[in-house]
Enzyme design. Structure first.
Site, PDB file in Angstrom:
ATOM      1  CG  ASP A 173      -2.050  -0.835   1.125  1.00  0.00           C
ATOM      2  OD1 ASP A 173      -2.186  -1.699   0.262  1.00  0.00           O
ATOM      3  OD2 ASP A 173      -1.873  -1.760   1.858  1.00  0.00           O
ATOM      4  N   GLY A 203       1.741   3.172  -3.001  1.00  0.00           N
ATOM      5  CA  GLY A 203       1.102   4.137  -3.567  1.00  0.00           C
ATOM      6  C   GLY A 203       1.692   3.349  -5.074  1.00  0.00           C
ATOM      7  CE  LYS A 204       3.102  -2.720  -3.833  1.00  0.00           C
ATOM      8  NZ  LYS A 204       2.945  -2.160  -3.154  1.00  0.00           N
ATOM      9  CE  LYS A 240       1.111  10.232  -8.504  1.00  0.00           C
ATOM     10  NZ  LYS A 240       1.041  12.169  -7.390  1.00  0.00           N
ATOM     11  N   GLY A 261      -4.101  -4.238  -4.217  1.00  0.00           N
ATOM     12  CA  GLY A 261      -4.737  -3.850  -4.959  1.00  0.00           C
ATOM     13  C   GLY A 261      -4.639  -2.279  -5.186  1.00  0.00           C
ATOM     14  CG  HIS A 262      -1.209  -2.525  -7.705  1.00  0.00           C
ATOM     15  ND1 HIS A 262       0.335  -2.668  -8.245  1.00  0.00           N
ATOM     16  CD2 HIS A 262      -1.142  -2.923  -6.648  1.00  0.00           C
ATOM     17  CE1 HIS A 262       0.798  -3.292  -7.566  1.00  0.00           C
ATOM     18  NE2 HIS A 262      -0.094  -3.466  -6.120  1.00  0.00           N
ATOM     19  CB  THR A 263      -5.231   3.114  -5.547  1.00  0.00           C
ATOM     20  OG1 THR A 263      -5.840   1.732  -4.190  1.00  0.00           O
ATOM     21  CG2 THR A 263      -5.982   3.660  -5.438  1.00  0.00           C
ATOM     22  CD  GLN A 271       1.205  -8.777  -2.545  1.00  0.00           C
ATOM     23  OE1 GLN A 271       1.862  -9.622  -3.515  1.00  0.00           O
ATOM     24  NE2 GLN A 271      -0.156  -8.756  -3.138  1.00  0.00           N
ATOM     25  CB  THR A 314     -10.003  -6.700   2.845  1.00  0.00           C
ATOM     26  OG1 THR A 314      -8.660  -5.917   3.343  1.00  0.00           O
ATOM     27  CG2 THR A 314      -9.212  -7.670   2.057  1.00  0.00           C
ATOM     28  NE  ARG A 324      -4.603  -0.192   3.281  1.00  0.00           N
ATOM     29  CZ  ARG A 324      -4.655   1.252   2.132  1.00  0.00           C
ATOM     30  NH1 ARG A 324      -4.353   2.178   2.215  1.00  0.00           N
ATOM     31  NH2 ARG A 324      -4.544   0.698   0.897  1.00  0.00           N
ATOM     32  N   GLY A 330       0.548  13.750  -3.863  1.00  0.00           N
ATOM     33  CA  GLY A 330      -1.594  13.908  -3.951  1.00  0.00           C
ATOM     34  C   GLY A 330      -1.825  12.417  -5.174  1.00  0.00           C
TER      35      GLY A 330
HETATM   36  P1  IMP Z   1      -2.332 -12.986   1.529  1.00  0.00           P
HETATM   37  O1  IMP Z   1      -1.351 -12.712   1.241  1.00  0.00           O
HETATM   38  O2  IMP Z   1      -3.577 -12.307   1.432  1.00  0.00           O
HETATM   39  O3  IMP Z   1      -2.599 -14.477   2.578  1.00  0.00           O
HETATM   40  O4  IMP Z   1      -2.700 -11.968   2.937  1.00  0.00           O
HETATM   41  C1  IMP Z   1      -0.915 -12.136   3.549  1.00  0.00           C
HETATM   42  C2  IMP Z   1      -0.882 -10.944   4.713  1.00  0.00           C
HETATM   43  O5  IMP Z   1      -0.161 -10.334   3.615  1.00  0.00           O
HETATM   44  C3  IMP Z   1      -1.723  -9.983   5.212  1.00  0.00           C
HETATM   45  O6  IMP Z   1      -1.415  -9.471   6.559  1.00  0.00           O
HETATM   46  C4  IMP Z   1      -2.220  -9.456   4.106  1.00  0.00           C
HETATM   47  O7  IMP Z   1      -2.706  -8.351   4.698  1.00  0.00           O
HETATM   48  C5  IMP Z   1      -1.130  -8.811   3.798  1.00  0.00           C
HETATM   49  N1  IMP Z   1      -1.102  -8.205   2.497  1.00  0.00           N
HETATM   50  C6  IMP Z   1      -1.346  -9.434   1.333  1.00  0.00           C
HETATM   51  N2  IMP Z   1      -1.428  -9.000   0.211  1.00  0.00           N
HETATM   52  C7  IMP Z   1      -1.118  -6.887   0.438  1.00  0.00           C
HETATM   53  C8  IMP Z   1      -1.182  -6.139  -0.195  1.00  0.00           C
HETATM   54  O8  IMP Z   1      -1.700  -6.478  -1.441  1.00  0.00           O
HETATM   55  N3  IMP Z   1      -1.347  -4.699   0.732  1.00  0.00           N
HETATM   56  C9  IMP Z   1      -1.035  -5.219   1.530  1.00  0.00           C
HETATM   57  N4  IMP Z   1      -0.882  -6.265   2.543  1.00  0.00           N
HETATM   58  C10 IMP Z   1      -1.661  -6.617   1.602  1.00  0.00           C
END
Ligand code: IMP
Length: 424
Positions: free
Chosen positions: A13, A15-16, A18, A40-42, A225, A302, A306, A414
């Protein structure tokens, strides 16, 4: 020509989405190398919020090819839904999106197993996004996974059937109840694979990228991630199931290490984390709440709130070291605007400094902080170079460059693609 890599230096998270979108005009290819729809790349384009989960963030740029690499795990219905939503924005994918034949698939049973394992863990749960990531990578490494290319072959349906049966057996053993709509989920999965295969033939991603490099084309490998969620180097077991450091760009795309060029490391001006696990600089007070609200720190995948805390120099230096980062990108410095005091954790008690070996169990670390006076930013359009930024922000940036011994190349102020300052 060499491939550059862009990855997150924290817990995701950063900011990849953007950052990749901003850099994409300089590249011919954007290639995702690990993770799956847990990402989730916003991006904000003309005031519209778009979240990409599996599709590389170069998709909005003309003339930019996008590859879902072999290291990614794909959930066909989610990918199809993402493609359909973007088509409604007028995006054309044909000839612009390639999918590696070797990318493993997330089956309906993988998602159920993710839920079953998490609920069995009770208080010790990882906080997974429950997108089936862990079970899909488990099957990959146990050598009974199913790949995108496998589904194009004559044996595809049979392979899927056998894998699904095995998942049902495991789920029953765990005593987890099957959802009543499972047959619909299975049918939706099969339909989605077939629809994807009819539009996107399985590709040899490694060959495509190596050919592109031979021709002098530029490639940006897009990580998902963050470094501190790496299955090997994160605070195990509170990690994701893939490698999130730069070495993963080689295995996740089929590019040799000597073909890697710049490694861009992205970090927020503060830290956030979703899910469980150690977070040494976490703020449990009103300041943490203010950061969450100001930064809209709710999961892009999700929607979970955070956890928020101050910037953590030892963790940042560790992530930089693991990936050979040679250029930095800082995001969300604008969110700290208006704070009277801003802190950076400079070391953990008992360790010499931020360059000391990073502790395996950082939950026991007590950070020591350095305080900086805050800044007030005008709208981002007011700044065309770094020297125009408030003096206190410049002091903060200079301190980071000095301590990390690396240049900050971009400062994001921003969410829109225009709100970024390039530093020379
Ligand atoms: P999983 O990869 O969905 O099994 O999640 C394992 C851990 O990595 C959990 O703490 C998730 O919240 C975190 N996580 C997985 N993907 C992301 C991401 O794209 N951004 C931030 N945290 C992530």
């Amino acid at each position: 020509m060499k491939a550059d890599v862009l990855l997150g230096l924290q817990w995701g998270d950063e900011g990849k989405g953007k950052a990749v979108d901003v850099l994409a005009p300089s590249y011919n290819w954007i290639a995702r190398f690990q993770g799956g729809p847990n990402a989730g790349h916003t991006l904000w384009l003309d005031g519209n919020k778009i979240v990409l989960h599996t599709i590389p963030s170069g998709i909005f740029r003309e003339d930019c090819m996008n590859l879902i690499g072999n290291g990614v795990v794909i959930h066909p219905p989610s990918l199809l839904q993402e493609i359909k939503a973007l088509r409604q924005h007028g995006l054309n994918f044909v000839g612009k999106l390639m999918i590696s034949a070797k990318a493993h698939l997330i089956l309906p049973g993988h998602r159920l197993l993710d839920q079953a394992y998490e609920s069995a863990k009770g208080d010790h749960k990882i906080g997974s996004t429950l997108r089936g990531i862990g079970p899909a990578y488990t099957d990959k490494y146990a050598r009974h996974g199913l790949r995108y290319g496998d589904m194009a072959g004559a044996q595809g349906a049979a392979l899927f059937g056998a894998a699904h049966e095995e998942h049902l057996r495991q789920i029953k053993t765990l005593g987890f109840e099957l959802p009543t709509d499972l047959p619909n989920q299975v049918q939706e999965w099969i339909d989605a694979v077939n629809e994807l295969l009819s539009d996107f033939s399985p590709s040899d991603g490694s060959w495509l990228l190596n050919q592109a490099l031979d021709k002098g084309q530029k490639i940006l490998a897009e990580g998902a991630q963050g470094s501190l969620l790496d299955v090997e180097f994160g605070a195990y077991p509170f990690v994701t199931s893939s490698h999130t450091t730069s070495a993963s760009a080689c295995t996740g795309l089929g590019i040799a290490p000597n073909r890697i060029g710049n490694v861009y490391g992205l970090f927020k001006a503060y830290c956030t984390r979703v899910g469980s696990g150690p977070f040494p600089t976490e703020l449990h007070d009103q300041t943490g709440e203010t950061l969450r609200r100001a930064g809209q720190e709710f999961g892009a995948t999700t929607g979970r709130p955070r956890r928020c805390g101050w910037l953590d120099l030892p963790a940042l230096a560790y992530a930089i070291r693991l990936s050979g980062v040679n250029q930095l990108i800082i995001t969300k410095a604008d969110i700290l605007s208006g704070f009277e005091e801003i802190k950076i954790a400079t070391r953990y008690q008992g360790l010499d400094n931020h360059l000391s070996p990073y502790p395996d169990n950082s939950s026991e670390c007590i950070p020591e902080y350095k305080s900086f006076p805050g800044w007030n930013l005008a709208p981002s359009q007011s700044y065309s170079n770094r020297q125009q930024l408030p003096q206190n922000l410049q002091t903060y940036l200079n301190y980071l460059e000095d301590q990390l011994n690396l240049p900050i190349r971009w400062i994001s102020l921003g969410p829109e693609r225009t709100q970024v300052l390039e530093c020379h």
